[in-house]
Design an enzyme around this catalytic site. Structure first.
Site, short mmCIF file in Angstrom:
data_model
loop_
_atom_site.label_atom_id
_atom_site.label_comp_id
_atom_site.label_asym_id
_atom_site.label_seq_id
_atom_site.Cartn_x
_atom_site.Cartn_y
_atom_site.Cartn_z
N SER A 142 0.87 -1.19 0.00
CA SER A 142 0.00 0.00 0.00
C SER A 142 0.90 1.22 0.00
O SER A 142 2.07 1.14 0.42
CB SER A 142 -0.85 -0.01 1.27
OG SER A 142 -1.49 1.24 1.47
N TYR A 155 -2.72 -0.92 10.40
CA TYR A 155 -2.56 -1.11 8.95
C TYR A 155 -1.21 -0.55 8.48
O TYR A 155 -0.47 -1.20 7.74
CB TYR A 155 -3.72 -0.41 8.23
CG TYR A 155 -3.82 -0.66 6.75
CD1 TYR A 155 -4.51 -1.76 6.26
CD2 TYR A 155 -3.26 0.22 5.83
CE1 TYR A 155 -4.65 -1.97 4.89
CE2 TYR A 155 -3.38 0.01 4.46
CZ TYR A 155 -4.08 -1.09 4.01
OH TYR A 155 -4.20 -1.30 2.65
#
Ligand code: NAD
Length: 260
Positions: A142, A155
């Site tokens: 990401s 995350y």
């Protein structure tokens, strides 16, 4: 072309993983789908891919938060195929909350699914890849592997961890025909992003539309969501012979977000 190869894509019942499975099947790879969801819908997806492309398409429902089910999946794959030639670590979940209110069970689940599962799949895939002196490991990381956003502590920690794992394993296997890379998408319109909009709206005191315009798309200079097809095309290239010299790379695909 990926014909003759077997690809395991974790978390491929939806979103980016499913898009990658489709492009790999089109390129000729046998596919192992994995993920959660409604069993009838998953079988329909599996059957659709198997009917459209002349490759084997299997599904294994291993829970990526559990090392025992991940190990059982590799045993099942070895019984039918030699092993996994192309591993895509894609399964992931998200939860948005201030760190001092972050539920500890959510922290544990995000670290297990988004980071630790990639350690397990990598250690289980490598013996076959080393034996044949060829392999591809592709992380769907990401932009949050490179930069942070508030309220996404678990995350961001997991995705930064994936970047470190990518570089370390790439160095360990560099002389054995195995490449290890991480793709770092910005916001891609998938169920994972859709689900976090209400949570982000609460955490930031905004409307859901304000979250889309002022949080998500503000991060991306292009003001456009990245598409599943774009991420899948990069994964497809990283799996190819032509990408043999790309390894240990953490590659942004974020509409300019991390250029800020
Ligand atoms: P998604 O929710 O559409 O797909 C996630 C997949 O992971 C699903 O198939 C789901 O069943 C699977 N999964 C979840 N928990 C699992 C478990 N315990 N065991 C096995 N499978 C499990 O989301 P997506 O957006 O396609 O996300 C895929 C990956 O891309 C994730 O790692 C995510 O962090 C990453 N990513 C997404 C975006 C985005 O904007 N959508 C951006 C950057 C990175």
């Amino acid at each position: 072309m990926l014909s003759g190869k077997t690809a395991l894509i974790t978390g491929s019942t939806s979103g980016i993983g499913l898009g990658i499975a489709e492009q790999f099947a089109k390129a000729g790879a046998n596919i192992i789908l994995n993920g959660m969801g409604d069993s009838v819908e998953i079988e329909a997806t599996r059957a659709r891919l198997a009917a459209r492309y002349p490759v084997k398409v299997r599904f294994n429902g291993a829970d990526m938060s559990r090392p025992d089910t991940i190990e059982a999946m590799f045993v099942a794959i070895a019984a039918e195929f030699d092993g996994v030639d192309i591993l895509v670590n894609n399964a992931g979940i998200q939860f948005v909350a201030p760190v001092d209110e972050f539920p500890t069970a959510k922290w544990d689940a995000i670290l297990a699914i988004n980071l630790t599962s990639a350690f397990h799949t990598t250690r289980l895939a490598l013996p076959h890849m080393k034996k044949q002196q060829w392999g591809r490991i592709i992380q769907i990381a990401s932009a949050h592997a490179l930069v942070a956003s508030p309220y996404k502590s678990a995350y961001v920690a997991a995705k930064h961890g994936i970047a470190g794992l990518t570089k370390t394993v790439a160095l360990e296997v560099a002389e054995q025909g195995i490449t290890v890379n991480a793709v770092c998408p910005g916001y891609v319109w998938t169920p994972l992003v859709e689900k976090q909009i209400p949570e982000t709206a609460i955490a930031r005191g905004m409307t859901e539309d304000e979250v889309i315009q002022n949080v998500l798309l503000t991060a991306q200079p292009t003001k456009k969501f990245v598409t599943v097809e774009q991420v899948a095309a990069l994964a497809n290239f990283l799996a190819s012979q032509e990408a043999a010299s790309i390894t240990g790379a953490v590659i942004p695909m974020d509409g300019g977000w991390t250029a800020h």
